[in-house]
Design an enzyme around this catalytic site. Sequence first.
Site, PDB file in Angstrom:
ATOM      1  N   VAL A 293       0.824  -1.200   0.000  1.00 51.85           N
ATOM      2  CA  VAL A 293       0.000   0.000   0.000  1.00 51.85           C
ATOM      3  C   VAL A 293       0.862   1.255   0.000  1.00 51.85           C
ATOM      4  CG1 VAL A 293      -1.705   1.314   1.337  1.00 51.85           C
ATOM      5  CG2 VAL A 293      -1.968  -1.144   1.065  1.00 51.85           C
ATOM      6  N   ALA A 294       2.006   1.178   0.671  1.00 46.96           N
ATOM      7  CA  ALA A 294       2.907   2.336   0.703  1.00 46.96           C
ATOM      8  C   ALA A 294       3.448   2.658  -0.684  1.00 46.96           C
ATOM      9  CB  ALA A 294       4.070   2.064   1.657  1.00 46.96           C
ATOM     10  N   ASP A 340      -6.096  22.830 -41.578  1.00 46.05           N
ATOM     11  CA  ASP A 340      -6.890  23.249 -42.712  1.00 46.05           C
ATOM     12  C   ASP A 340      -6.695  24.748 -42.904  1.00 46.05           C
ATOM     13  OD1 ASP A 340      -8.616  23.094 -44.801  1.00 46.05           O
ATOM     14  OD2 ASP A 340     -10.378  22.522 -43.634  1.00 46.05           O
ATOM     15  N   ASP A 642     -12.973  20.370 -40.659  1.00 45.69           N
ATOM     16  CA  ASP A 642     -14.369  20.712 -40.410  1.00 45.69           C
ATOM     17  C   ASP A 642     -15.337  19.846 -41.193  1.00 45.69           C
ATOM     18  OD1 ASP A 642     -13.760  21.673 -42.892  1.00 45.69           O
ATOM     19  OD2 ASP A 642     -14.346  23.743 -42.501  1.00 45.69           O
ATOM     20  N   ASN A 708       5.826   8.394  -0.926  1.00 41.15           N
ATOM     21  CA  ASN A 708       5.804   6.940  -0.931  1.00 41.15           C
ATOM     22  C   ASN A 708       7.157   6.390  -0.494  1.00 41.15           C
ATOM     23  OD1 ASN A 708       3.242   7.201  -1.918  1.00 41.15           O
ATOM     24  ND2 ASN A 708       3.507   5.747  -3.600  1.00 41.15           N
ATOM     25  N   ASP A 741      -2.732  14.209   0.993  1.00 43.50           N
ATOM     26  CA  ASP A 741      -1.964  14.456  -0.225  1.00 43.50           C
ATOM     27  C   ASP A 741      -2.800  14.778  -1.458  1.00 43.50           C
ATOM     28  OD1 ASP A 741       0.446  14.290   0.928  1.00 43.50           O
ATOM     29  OD2 ASP A 741       0.961  12.290   0.218  1.00 43.50           O
TER      30      ASP A 741
END
Length: 921
Positions: A293-294, A340, A642, A708, A741
């Site tokens: 998880v870290a 164009d 277009d 982390n 965070d």
Amino acid sequence: MPGLSEPHQPVTALPAEDVFTALETSRRGLSRAQAHDRLRTHGANELPRTAPRAVWRQLGAQFTDLFAVVLIVAAGVTFLAYGLEEPRDAGTATLAVAILGVVLLNAGIGFTQEYSAERTAQALEAMVPRTCQVVRGGERLELPALDVVPGDVVVMEAGDAVPADCRVAEAHELAVNNAPLTGESNAVGRTADPVAAGPLLEARNCVFMGTDVVTGSGLAVVFATGAATEFGRIYRLAAAAPRQKTPLQRQVASMARRVAGVALAIGALLFAVRLPSGDSVVQPFVFALGVMVALVPEGLPATLSVSLSIGVRRMARRHALVKRLLAVEALGSTTVICTDKTGTLTQAEMTVTEVWTEGRSHSVTGVGYEPRGEITDSASVRELLRVAGLCCNARLVPPTGPTERWRVLGDTTEGALLVAGIKAGLDRRADEAAAPRVTEFPFDSDRKLMTTVHRTGAGYQAYVKGAPGEVLARCAGIQQAGRSDALTGTYRTAVAAVADGLASKGLRVLAVARRDLHGPRPAQEEAESVLTLLGLVGMQDPPRPEVTDAVTACRRAGIRVVMVTGDHPLTGEAVARRVGLVRGSEPVVVTGTQLDGMDDAALDSLLATPSDLLLCRVSPEHKMRVVTAFQRHGEVVAVTGDGANDAPALKHADIGVAMGASGTDVAREAASMVLLDDSFASIATSVRLGRAVYQNVRKFLVYLFSHNVGELVPILAATFAGFPLVPINAVQILAIDLGSDVLPALALGAEPPESDVMDRPPRSRNERLFSTSVVGRILFLGGIQALCVSAVFFWHIGSSGIPFGDFTQDTRVYQEAITMVQAGIVLSQFFNALTVRSDHRSVLTVGLTSNPALLAAGGFGIALMAAISYLPTLQAVFNTAPLDAGDWTVLAGLGTVPLLADEARKALLRRRSGRSAGGAK
């Protein structure tokens, strides 16, 4: 009905009266029963549309992201561990629920952003003409275009949209605008006469779905509807083109795979290391899960989605509607723009800029259809512009509201003549009353002329306008000093030279002439011979005033701009020079015919040449081939368009940019972005904002991943030091990732573009999101943060004098220590957010208070951390303890260390950069 299955060649070659028989209909049209049967056989007259994904599929797709899959598996295994352990630990269940909560939060944010963008795009889509006039059973009806079937007889008038592909059976001065299919803005005449075999789009006796009737009226018989039309053919070509993934999509997917792989590998390794130390597998598993998880940035998907949506909103304020979030970043990495011409570089409003008569040129000021401007010596040009204006079928329509503009109903060239007449002081209604029209010989592409006959006070006169060469060949005299002189060879040479000179400036040139007649019904040959030349008119579709600066900005940013147009090479080059696309004396101009003669190697060689390149008279297939060739070279290609003919290239490009004001529904559906103002300048602005998005993504990646590292290193240090518990548990990590965070990361994602963002070259298509510099900065900031919090943890544990083996989850010192680790990371990240705002500028230069949202977000994170430390309810969830003022002071001091270290690094970089610049001088 064989006549309806393959009608193209037979129908175009047949006389008008035989068309009805071939298509099994009549001038009275189909009966209601016949129409009903054919509707069942051929289906509704609509293009096949991609069915929107069901809401449950859109929501379900949010759970297939690799980060989401990893977390879902982790939550499931955690629930399993909770069920197997004895006695059961409520903390394990809390962790599982928290992980699932993270997954649901990310899915909700991602779904909301994508669903909102898709609904906006669907609201924007324009449909093929909704109603049309059809003859059925001898009765003229207004029907939904969806109900039109092969064999229907369609009534066409100026201003109508053509509902299907039709063979013209009657044409009265009929002209259509085929720009949506061919890219050419000139009105083209239609005839009911049979034509020789050839490409269907070149058949002058056919009109096509998606085009408009400019002038005149007529009857036409439908031979193809829906997907069987030329519009449908191009739509299928576009549908077959794969949707390209953006650079950010590819890099985020790669990053997710690597991070997930590393997280699983390290988690498994530490699980194996911890397993022999205890009797239960649950504690080593929970420990390994904390490591995993870290490493997984749980807040990244939500942060990325919201950051991109901020870019979307900023672009919308600059008249650019982004349909897909990741297209925002793709714009920032663009290296080539294939643009164009008409309406994008120019205003799509023809304007007379010069009038030549009686041997002198007269300049005309003013731009567009608004009749404001002046003509030098306007009295000298009034007769020429009076004659030209009376030989027109267009109408000038004034605005009816404060947000509307002047517009032209009919041919834009004729509209430009009417505007010039007003600037010269003419009154169109008075002129028409004084010289009413009695006969007309409409323009056609063979004669390149239009002639009208008028009754005047002195009799009858023919007024003629058309291509200079054709008109000049029919002239016997020239207007000079108010009288007609013989058009000698010298005069002819001089007039031809003037016409060539105007054309070389990129102007569309018309010659205007007249002659006296004996009656109101002359033969066409009589009306168009022995003419007196009045003069020449030069006009252009003026460039948008903001485009030149936008092109310059793109060049400065290292972006190559290539004009890709269906217009004539001379017209294209003239416009390109005026907006700065062409700077040299001899640009490389390549036509579609020349492209047909090139193999891929020759095309690659052409595109690799660093020269001013113009591609003119190109088809949809040419445009897509060019885009593919650029992509083979590793370019990130943006394409504007277009018309329906642009749709395949728009879809195949890395970023397709459709026109919102003038674009077709097919083009808008294929594109990733829609310009609401049709201006190239909005593309340049979007590139600037797109680059800022990528910079901001990197900023919050450094911000997120650096903590982390700060979370992982203490866990690893505890493992190898033999400490039995984790310095920070998984629930605490989730609280940091999502509670402290995410908001600062979002504030970083909303940072405005840095001042020099358009002075840098585009990044390489192969440049990784985690480049060496980014990874280095993550390790630099995260490493300092990790050392600080690890030192705090082991200092607090060691100062207690308690042996490692005696620590449990409920030990007060342990609870204080892990609280200090969590608080230390939160405080470090507050200062970290300030320093990552720029790679090289000091935080003092950037401004400590220039992003108040960032300060507020950081303050919220600190307040949340205080609540986790002091509130008993949260203490029970996170296993924390209250900190005293001394603890907070130490942690705040350590939190500034990453910022001070990064400031020293930036100062060193600036000093080296200054030395390099000085050496270059």
